[in-house]
Design a protein around this motif. Sequence first.
Motif, mmCIF file in Angstrom:
data_model
loop_
_atom_site.group_PDB
_atom_site.id
_atom_site.type_symbol
_atom_site.label_atom_id
_atom_site.label_comp_id
_atom_site.label_asym_id
_atom_site.label_seq_id
_atom_site.Cartn_x
_atom_site.Cartn_y
_atom_site.Cartn_z
ATOM 1 N N ARG A 250 0.852 -1.188 0.000
ATOM 2 C CA ARG A 250 0.000 0.000 0.000
ATOM 3 C C ARG A 250 0.890 1.242 0.000
ATOM 4 O O ARG A 250 1.913 1.284 0.677
ATOM 5 N N ALA B 126 -7.448 6.432 -3.164
ATOM 6 C CA ALA B 126 -8.394 5.311 -3.261
ATOM 7 C C ALA B 126 -8.271 4.625 -4.619
ATOM 8 O O ALA B 126 -8.339 3.396 -4.709
ATOM 9 N N GLU B 127 -8.086 5.398 -5.667
ATOM 10 C CA GLU B 127 -7.924 4.787 -6.993
ATOM 11 C C GLU B 127 -6.655 3.952 -7.056
ATOM 12 O O GLU B 127 -6.656 2.821 -7.566
ATOM 13 N N GLU C 69 -5.157 2.561 -4.621
ATOM 14 C CA GLU C 69 -5.355 1.378 -3.773
ATOM 15 C C GLU C 69 -6.271 0.364 -4.474
ATOM 16 O O GLU C 69 -6.027 -0.842 -4.424
ATOM 17 N N ALA C 70 -7.309 0.857 -5.128
ATOM 18 C CA ALA C 70 -8.224 -0.057 -5.830
ATOM 19 C C ALA C 70 -7.458 -0.830 -6.911
ATOM 20 O O ALA C 70 -7.643 -2.042 -7.074
ATOM 21 N N PHE C 71 -6.583 -0.152 -7.628
ATOM 22 C CA PHE C 71 -5.862 -0.851 -8.696
ATOM 23 C C PHE C 71 -4.707 -1.691 -8.148
ATOM 24 O O PHE C 71 -4.325 -2.692 -8.760
ATOM 25 N N ARG C 72 -4.187 -1.308 -6.980
ATOM 26 C CA ARG C 72 -3.229 -2.196 -6.325
ATOM 27 C C ARG C 72 -3.931 -3.508 -5.954
ATOM 28 O O ARG C 72 -3.413 -4.602 -6.187
ATOM 29 N N LEU C 73 -5.134 -3.385 -5.403
ATOM 30 C CA LEU C 73 -5.907 -4.578 -5.053
ATOM 31 C C LEU C 73 -6.299 -5.359 -6.313
ATOM 32 O O LEU C 73 -6.326 -6.590 -6.307
ATOM 33 N N ALA C 74 -6.604 -4.645 -7.388
ATOM 34 C CA ALA C 74 -6.943 -5.324 -8.643
ATOM 35 C C ALA C 74 -5.731 -6.139 -9.127
ATOM 36 O O ALA C 74 -5.893 -7.236 -9.666
ATOM 37 N N ARG D 41 -5.655 -9.175 -7.090
ATOM 38 C CA ARG D 41 -6.736 -10.045 -7.548
ATOM 39 C C ARG D 41 -6.296 -10.803 -8.804
ATOM 40 O O ARG D 41 -6.521 -12.000 -8.936
ATOM 41 N N GLN E 82 -3.984 -13.491 -7.823
ATOM 42 C CA GLN E 82 -4.726 -14.603 -7.208
ATOM 43 C C GLN E 82 -5.419 -15.445 -8.285
ATOM 44 O O GLN E 82 -5.475 -16.669 -8.189
#
Lengths: 372, 399
Positions: free
Chosen positions: B247, B279-280, B282-287, B290, B293
Motif C-alpha cells: 500500500r 483510493a484509486e 489502492e483499488a488498482f493495487r488490489l486489482a 486479484r 490470485q
Amino acid sequence: MTTADLLYSDVETDLRASVRDLLNDRCEPASLLARVESDEPYDLELWHTLARELGAAGLAVPEELGGQGASTREVALVLEELGRSVAPVPFLGSAVLATSALLACDTASAEVADLVRKLASGTSTGALAVPLSTMADAEFPTAVTAAADGTLSGTVRSVADGAAADVFVVPATGPDGPGLYAVEATAAEVSAPVSFDLTRPIADVTFGGAAATRLAGSDRAPGAVTGALSTGAGLLASEQLGLAQWCLDETVEYLKGRYQFGRPVGSFQALKHRLADLWLELVGARAAARYAADTLARGDADAPVAVAMAQSYCAETAVHAAEECIQLHGGIGMTWEHPAHLYLKRAKASQVAFGAPGRHRAALGDLVDLPG
Amino acid sequence: MTTSEKSFDAEALRARVADVLAAHDPATTDRLAFLRARFDAGLAWVHFPVGLGGLDAPRELQSVVDAEFAAAGAPDNNPRRIGIGLGMAAPTILKFGSEELKQRLLRPLWTGEEVWCQLFSEPGAGSDLAALATRAVRDEDGWIVNGQKVWTSSAHTAQWAILVTRTDPDVPKHRGMTYFVLDMTQPGVEVRPLRQITGEAEFNEVFLTDARIPDAQRLGEVGAGWQVAQTTLMNERVAIGGNAQPREGGMVGKVAETWRDRPELRTPELRDRLVKLWAEAEAFRLAGSRLRQQLAVGQPGPEGSGMKLAFATVAQQLAALELEILDEDALRYDEWSMRRPELVDFTGRDAGYRYLRSKGNSIEGGTSEVLRNIIAERVLGLPSEPRTDKDVAWKDLPR
C-alpha cells in the motif's frame, strides 16, 4: 491485509448462478417497469422466494440463530446480482441493515434472537429506521424518543425498504440514553413519498406513542447502528458494482448492434475508448468491493479503510456507468420504456446512501493519515 | 503431471540453492563467477530448459529460489539494469533461436555481462509498429541493414539488440518483416542520446548504416518477423504492472509523504483530490493482487490488459496534484542538464521531474489509446475500426 481473498469461491459462484437464474426468470425489465408505477412497487413474491427458498435473507446469520452461517462475502454476492437486476426486494433494508443491527445486540436475549430468526428465515421483513443517507460516523439519531413507559414517538424520513417492512428496528433516545427498539409496522404510520429511486422506494415512518420492545441499551445500541451502517456502506459497494456491470454489458451489446453511418457505432473509437475506461473502472470497483466484503467477513482491522474506499469508489463507478449507459444509448436511453433510467435512479440515490462519496473520502483521509 | 514437476518442488530447489551456496560462498566468490555458477546450476530462471539456466520447473517456483539467494546475501544480476534482455530478448531467443544461439547468448544475458536493447520503434512506426521501414537486404552470407530506430533504452550500453526489419516491401506490411539479433558493437551502428522533456536522456536514437547480420542470427522465418515480435511484446506487457506493491507503493507514496510533511500547504479541495487518487491507486493495487490470485488458481482474467492503463492514468494525476500541493516550490526544478541515467526511476528525483516523466507512462510500452482499443476489441468484443492498410503492399501505403 495481505491475506484478503479477492476472488469468488466455487460456492459463491454457485450462489451467484442460483440468484441470477431466479432474477432472469422473475425480474425482467418489462415487468419491472410495469411494477414501479403500480400499487405494489416491491415484488414480495420474488423476495419470499429469494429469502425463504434460497435462504438469502439469513446468509450472514449464524446457524444457531436460524441463518446460513455464511458471511458478508456471500451477502455481497447476492447484492451484486440484485444490483444487476435493480430488483425491487427489501434485501438491503432487511437482510443487511436490520439484521446487522440485531446481530450486534445481545443475541442471547430471547427478544433479539427471536427477531433475528424471523428475519433470517424470511418469515418477517425488517427495516432500520434511519434515513438512508445516514453515514456511520453520524451522531446517534435523535428523531425518535423513547418515553418512560417504553413507547416511541417521532418521525424518521427516507427509510430504505420501510414500505415493505413488517417490523422496524428503531434507534431512539430515552431516559436511559440511546437504545435500540423493535416496533411492529402495524404500530407505526408508514407513508410513501415520491421516491427518486423507483426500485428501492423510501418511506417516512412516524411513531406516535408506539408500543416497542427494547433490544439494546446505551452500551450496545450506538455500536449496533454504526456497525449496521458501516456494513451497509461496505456491502452496497457490491450492489453498485453489479449495477455498473449491467450498464456496461448492456451498452456494449447495444453498440454492437446499432448501425449509423453504415457501421456499428461500437466500432467508433470515441465510443470504444469510453467503454474501455468504464470497463477499467469496474476492474478497480470489483477489487475494492471484494476487499470490503472480505475484510468485513473476517472482522479485519482494515475494514473501515476498505469500506470508505469501496463506498466512495463504487458509488461513483455506478453513477458513471449508468450515465454512460444513457448517453451511449442515445435517444432510446432517454425513454421511459428502456430500463436504463431505473439503473440511473438507483445509482444516483445509492450515491448518497450512507453518505456521499466526498464524506467517505474525508473519513478515509482520517483513517490513512492524510489529515485535512 | 510432467516429470519435471514431480522432481522440482520447493524443497528440492532449496536443496539445490544450498549446494550452490556451499560450493561458492557469496562472501568470497567473485560476483560474476557466482552468477555463472548459479546459471549453470539451473537456478537462473527455473522454468527455462536444462542447460540454459533452468530446470524445466514451474515458473512460480522462481520466487523460492530468489528468496533463498537473497537471504544468503548472494549477489543478484541487477535485473532492473538488464530488464529488456531478461523480459523481452530472452523469451524470444528461447522460442525462436537456434540451439547454437541460445547457448551463446542466454548465459551472458542473464548474468548481465552483455546488455540488450530493443530496436523496434521508428520515427514513422510508433503505435503502428508494423509500418516500420528499416530495410534488411540479403547479402551472400547474411543481411545488410539500413534505417533508423528510436526510443531505445540502453542502446549506449548494449552489446546486442533484438531488431525487426522490413525484408519484403512488396507484400502487405504484416507479412514482409524479419526479426534478427544484431551486434551493437559494429561500425554500422551509431547511437545518439535522445533528450526528453525532463532534460535527461534515458533513451537513444539508433542509426543503422550498412550494418551486417549473419543469417544465423535470424529469429524465425524470413517474413515472420511480426509473429516473432508478438512474443516479445506479450512478454513486455506481462512485465509491466505485474508486480506486487505494498500500500502506498510508487507515486501515491511520494505524494502522501509530501502531504504529511507539509501541513501548511493543505486545503480541503486538495485533500479531496488526494484521497480520491489514493483510493484509486489502492483499488488498482488490489486489482493487481486479484489478478495474481486468479493466475495462481489457473484462471487468468482480462484485468491484465488494463493494469498498465490504470497505472499511467493514476500516476499522472498524482504527479500533477503534487505540484499543485507544493505551491511556490512547484516553481523550481532540480536541474535540466543533460544526464544519462543508468536506471529508469519513475518516482525518482523531485516532484517536477515526476510530473514530467509520468507523461511518458501513457506513451511507452503501448499508448493508452492503443490499450483502450485492445480492451474494447479483445475484452469487450467491440468491432474494430475499418482498416485501409491490411491488404496493401507496404511500399504503397501513404506515409
